[in-house]
Write a protein that holds these residues in place. Structure first.
Motif, PDB file in Angstrom:
ATOM      1  N   ASN A 102      -8.530  -6.089  -8.305  1.00  0.00           N
ATOM      2  CA  ASN A 102      -8.966  -6.414  -6.938  1.00  0.00           C
ATOM      3  C   ASN A 102     -10.461  -6.140  -6.769  1.00  0.00           C
ATOM      4  O   ASN A 102     -11.122  -5.587  -7.649  1.00  0.00           O
TER       5      ASN A 102
ATOM      6  N   TRP B 274      -6.689   1.112   2.737  1.00  0.00           N
ATOM      7  CA  TRP B 274      -7.125   0.876   1.361  1.00  0.00           C
ATOM      8  C   TRP B 274      -5.953   0.723   0.371  1.00  0.00           C
ATOM      9  O   TRP B 274      -5.918  -0.227  -0.425  1.00  0.00           O
TER      10      TRP B 274
ATOM     11  N   CYS C 239      -7.475  -1.028 -10.623  1.00  0.00           N
ATOM     12  CA  CYS C 239      -8.220  -1.044  -9.368  1.00  0.00           C
ATOM     13  C   CYS C 239      -9.669  -1.464  -9.606  1.00  0.00           C
ATOM     14  O   CYS C 239     -10.325  -0.945 -10.510  1.00  0.00           O
TER      15      CYS C 239
ATOM     16  N   CYS D 131      -4.184  -2.812  -2.522  1.00  0.00           N
ATOM     17  CA  CYS D 131      -3.850  -2.940  -3.943  1.00  0.00           C
ATOM     18  C   CYS D 131      -2.368  -3.210  -4.145  1.00  0.00           C
ATOM     19  O   CYS D 131      -1.987  -3.982  -5.025  1.00  0.00           O
TER      20      CYS D 131
ATOM     21  N   HIS E 229      -4.762   7.433  -3.673  1.00  0.00           N
ATOM     22  CA  HIS E 229      -4.651   5.979  -3.814  1.00  0.00           C
ATOM     23  C   HIS E 229      -3.411   5.527  -4.586  1.00  0.00           C
ATOM     24  O   HIS E 229      -2.639   4.705  -4.100  1.00  0.00           O
TER      25      HIS E 229
HETATM   26 ZN    ZN Z   1      -6.958   0.187  -5.829  1.00  0.00          ZN
END
Ligand code: ZN
Ligand code: 5CA
Length: 412
Positions: free
Chosen positions: A81, A227, A43, A231, A256
């Motif tokens: 990302n 969010w 990430c 990803c 996440h």
């Molecule tokens: Zn991420």
């Protein structure tokens, strides 16, 4: 986006044991077993206050994964990302009366420079959420069509949420109980109290356009993505349904990476999405986690501007174990500078004690869940011997220099 420039990677004769890493999902240190091409997604930053030493420590840990795999002869397909559209970035832009696009570009540029100066090997694909907008909305659309997502019952803003009951395994990555999940969801960008959700923990996939907020046209209606799905889409489209390592700091364990895994698995039907979920410890300053929201930050760019050798920053961060929460202390830099000077002096000698065993030890310690404290100690031991007792092997200093360069990313 353009990643940063490539960093030389010398070949070192011989090989080490396969890399073993702690996996959050199983709670065990297990061997990684990539094919000829290892697949890693790490990430990236949300570009509004880059690059503090916490960020740097996390990217350095995954740089070592990259290096150990490459040293073992794997190609590494590394994707990262940039969260160049999200709530925190917009909030900061509003606070500072800055344009969110300009803010994102400026901080991303700084991050790239910092990574290059720290000799972090660049990702093959460096992808911003904005440039990936159509692939993200396409994935949300598919999750909706598959019944893994739903529109919230809100006539004004029928936002799309992920149904956390869509896969049987939900929760396997963090292994947190529901109370912890709810607390962390509230703390880290989720909205457990929003009415109309099937389950309070369910995460946002697509936010319908609000006045005065940036938004994009899509098959879901104008809006912007949540969010986690950002990803997932970027990773799936470049790495496929299963990856070797999903990486980030420990503050990404939940929600996440739990939701990232769930989105991917609901879409592909393959479990687990990542064979290893790897999480770096948090770097603190004065007893508190270094974070943009608290503002207790030490920036790589500030240290560089003050004339600190980036190799000393790298060495200082690598002197702690990647998984341990630890404090940044100015003394770390003082000892890193001393260590760097000693190593440099030793590899400049015409000859030294044979370095083969030291290189083997370096490889063994790194393969053992990136045990950098012991890896650095192995180089220290050779250095001491080389500078005190000298040695007669004329190839040793160059061998050690190359091994330290390839495996630790430190240019001597
Ligand atoms: Zn991420
Ligand atoms: N853009 C998202 C990930 S998709 C994000 O978390 N961005 S970030 O800028 O907040 O953090 C970037 C990376 O640095 C994440 O892996 C995060 O876990 C890590 N990180 C943030 N603060 C620290 C810290 N104090 N110590 C160690 N790692 C940290």
């Amino acid at each position: 986006m353009q990643p940063w420039s490539t960093v030389p990677f010398p070949t070192v004769p011989g090989s080490g044991p396969p890399l073993r890493l702690y996996d959050t999902a199983t709670g065990e240190i297990r061997p990684t077993a990539p094919g000829p091409t290892a697949r890693m997604y790490v990430c990236g930053i949300t570009p509004y206050d880059a690059t503090h030493l916490g960020h740097a420590a996390t990217y350095l840990a995954f740089d070592l994964v990259n290096r150990v795999w490459r040293d073992a002869g794997h190609d590494v397909r590394y994707v990262q990302n940039v969260t160049d559209i999200d709530e925190p970035l917009l909030e900061r832009a509003i606070r500072d009366q800055d344009d969110w696009v300009v803010l994102g570009m400026r901080e991303t540029a700084l991050f790239r420079e910092d990574m290059e100066s720290l000799r972090v090997l660049p990702p093959a694909h460096y992808i911003g959420a904005v440039e990936a907008m159509s692939e993200i909305s396409a994935l949300v659309d598919k999750l909706l069509a598959a019944g893994a997502a739903y529109r919230i019952d809100d006539p004004e803003y029928p936002d799309v949420y992920y149904d956390s009951a869509a896969t049987a395994e939900f929760g396997y990555e963090s292994r947190y109980d529901e109370a912890t999940m709810l607390a962390l969801s509230a703390e880290r960008g989720g909205d457990p109290d929003r009415p109309g959700k099937r389950h309070p923990v369910d995460a946002l996939l697509w936010r319908m356009a609000r006045p005065d907020e940036p938004s994009w046209d899509s098959e879901l209606g104008r809006g912007r993505p949540g969010w986690h799905v950002e990803c997932t889409a970027i990773a799936l489209n470049r790495l496929g349904a299963q990856i070797d390592v999903q990486g980030g700091g420990s503050d990404l364990i939940f929600p996440h990476h739990e939701f990232g895994a769930a989105h991917a698995e609901a879409h592909t039907g393959e479990h687990p999405f990542a064979r290893h979920y790897c999480h770096a410890g948090m770097i603190a300053l004065d007893g508190e986690k270094m974070s943009k929201s608290k503002g207790n930050l030490v920036f790589v760019s500030r240290l560089r501007a003050d004339g600190v050798d980036p190799m000393a920053i790298r060495l200082a961060l690598l002197s702690g174990h990647w998984r341990s929460d630890r404090s940044w202390l100015p003394e770390l830099l003082t000892s890193a500078n001393a260590r760097l000077a000693a190593w440099r002096e030793a590899v400049r000698l015409d000859a030294g004690p044979p370095a083969g065993d030291t290189v083997a030890r370096l490889r063994t310690h790194l393969a053992d869940d990136l045990d950098t404290p012991r890896a650095l100690a192995a180089v220290d031991a050779w250095t001491r011997e080389a500078t005190t007792r000298r040695g007669t092997d004329p190839t040793a200093p160059a061998l050690l220099r190359n091994a330290v360069d390839a495996l630790l990313g430190i240019a001597l």
